[in-house]
Design an enzyme around this catalytic site. Sequence first.
Site, PDB file in Angstrom:
ATOM      1  N   ASP A   1       0.412  -1.460  -0.163  1.00  0.00           N
ATOM      2  CA  ASP A   1       0.070  -0.004   0.214  1.00  0.00           C
ATOM      3  C   ASP A   1       1.098   1.503   0.363  1.00  0.00           C
ATOM      4  O   ASP A   1       2.129   1.215   0.394  1.00  0.00           O
ATOM      5  CB  ASP A   1      -0.629   0.084   1.265  1.00  0.00           C
ATOM      6  CG  ASP A   1      -1.782   0.624   1.549  1.00  0.00           C
ATOM      7  OD1 ASP A   1      -2.849   0.936   0.614  1.00  0.00           O
ATOM      8  OD2 ASP A   1      -2.329   1.776   2.558  1.00  0.00           O
TER       9      ASP A   1
ATOM     10  N   GLU B   1       2.369  -0.348  -4.942  1.00  0.00           N
ATOM     11  CA  GLU B   1       0.923   0.961  -5.560  1.00  0.00           C
ATOM     12  C   GLU B   1       1.670   2.159  -5.183  1.00  0.00           C
ATOM     13  O   GLU B   1       2.292   2.943  -4.150  1.00  0.00           O
ATOM     14  CB  GLU B   1      -0.542   0.759  -4.546  1.00  0.00           C
ATOM     15  CG  GLU B   1      -1.389   2.509  -4.726  1.00  0.00           C
ATOM     16  CD  GLU B   1      -2.548   2.073  -3.895  1.00  0.00           C
ATOM     17  OE1 GLU B   1      -3.012   3.024  -4.145  1.00  0.00           O
ATOM     18  OE2 GLU B   1      -1.335   2.539  -2.072  1.00  0.00           O
TER      19      GLU B   1
END
Length: 622
Positions: free
Chosen positions: A337, A366
């Site tokens: 993340d 990400e």
Amino acid sequence: MKKSYLLLLVLLFPLMAGAQAISIDRVNPTNWWVGMKNPKVQLLVHGPGAGTLTYTIAYPGVKLVKTNTVENPNYAFLDLTIAPTAKPGNVQLVGKKDGQTVTQAWELRARDKAPKAQGVTAADFIYLAIPDRFANGDPSNDKFDDLRDPNMDRSNPFFRHGGDLAGAAQRLGYLKDLGVTAIWFTPVLENNQPLTNEGGTMRASYHGYGFTDQYNVDRRLGGNEAYKAFVQQAHEAGLRVVQDAVYNHVGNTHWILQDLPMKSWLHEWPEYTNTSYRYQPITDPHAAQIDRKITLDGWFVPFLPDLNQQNPYVANYLIEHAIWSVENFGIDAWRIDTYMYNDQPFMNRCNAALLAEYPRLHIFGESMVNNVIDQAYYTRNNIGFPFKSNQPGGIDFVLQSGMLDALKQPISYDGGVHRFYQTLAQDAVYQDPTKLVTLLDNHDQDRYLSVIGDDLSKYKMGLTWLLTTRGIPSMYYGTEILMKNFKDPTDAEVRKDFPGGWPGDKKDKFTPAGRNARENEAFNFVRTLATYRRDHKVLHTGKLMQYLPENGLYVYFRYDATSTIMVASNTGDKPATLPTTRFSERTTGFTKARNVLTGETLENISTVALPAKTAVVLELLK
Ligand code: CA
């Protein structure tokens, strides 16, 4: 006399109580294994006065190298080495102080032979789901009165809905039938967070991005046992499992934050400072330090405090948890993340530690950037950046943008399908672009079908590209049954329950009978192409050759020594007939083709008929 005796007792009591109160309530990692490549492990030991004890370990093969104490006397960080000759068993941590002895068992396990860290590659097709919103297999774990958020309410889009790992495990057959080969859940770790006020509405941490204990999977998803069982069942079904990691921040009710080991565990600011959500200060050679600091050390949101990964204890804690997760649950890949907001040298250290233990593990972060250069910064690249990332993969938001523009924009010299073509034309910046994970949408974005105007022809064309161009394709749950919506007014609109995932749902769209004709057409389309992709190596490892688009017509090939696939797309509104002479570099030697989507054979490939807004996939035949 009597009075002074009482006074003495009153004065002594706190000392006696303080002396008696020393204990250990947590050790993280909760266990370790013999035979890991890295013999070192650092234990975080917590409990009242745990940092004031003098520790010894008398266990063959386990050596206590150093006891580190920090600002808070309730923590000790024990540096251990575990010899290859150590046997599995319970290691006793013995702490002594002023004649008191505290002992705590800590388990050293044998490594099991179960498959783990198999990686995901371009041979895979990843399905992304939010477990709370996918399927509820165990209504008994929907809510718990002793958790900070004891609610479950499917009528409230911001509350938990009761989906869990047992429900997902029951749908493994559905996913396998669809042609999916890997499952990525939004984070499964405990989020014992209260409801938070976001923009005036109270919201639950159902998405999973606010960890409160790394060593427990959330009870509402089924806990550690359900996760272990899920991974095992997925592996038995031939599917791989991607875990969603969050290194950047934790939930503000994380147990460690209730009693911080030291001030520098978090990035503390004199006044609350949010990250700018801008990545340019990291990649920009001209950036100011303050901009970098705000990007990296600013908090993601007020209830997700930013971890200081330059603190070696924090770094060890996060890295060991990552390794523990792979070894304990057997996961095959990490999705990371907010990759850009992490300390990048820390990310390199973490990636290297994982890959040293598990060379086949895949890692893709990400990094939501808008250009190829910045995308490359966060993965292994061929550019002379002063910082060299060792991340094997990444999520390719730039190619996503190119594909969506190709579906949305009118034909022009530089726009429309040229955006897709031009993005791939810049692949030279990556050491291996086939390791990037490709997508059309995800849980943070407007749903794909809505973005392309609810147009089924465009839907099929975009999915054809996703499943035949380079990279590791991922698809957001429900895309195959035409779930749609914009994030208006909030992202809850794109995170609705999968119909049929809950006992008593009126429609069960996991079954053909529960889907309408249009939904079955979409489902069957994805299944046909995903299954073909799964079974044809040329779409995993074959080379990509693309031709300059002309008048909205775009042609590319995937090819290897034994197979050639031609993908021809007409992004225009009118049917076209495509002469193939221009593609002789790839078509020479072939006379016929099989249309992969319809099964029809083309006896002559001198021209290819392309209906409007259509991509055809042709397996060339001699
Ligand atoms: Ca449940």
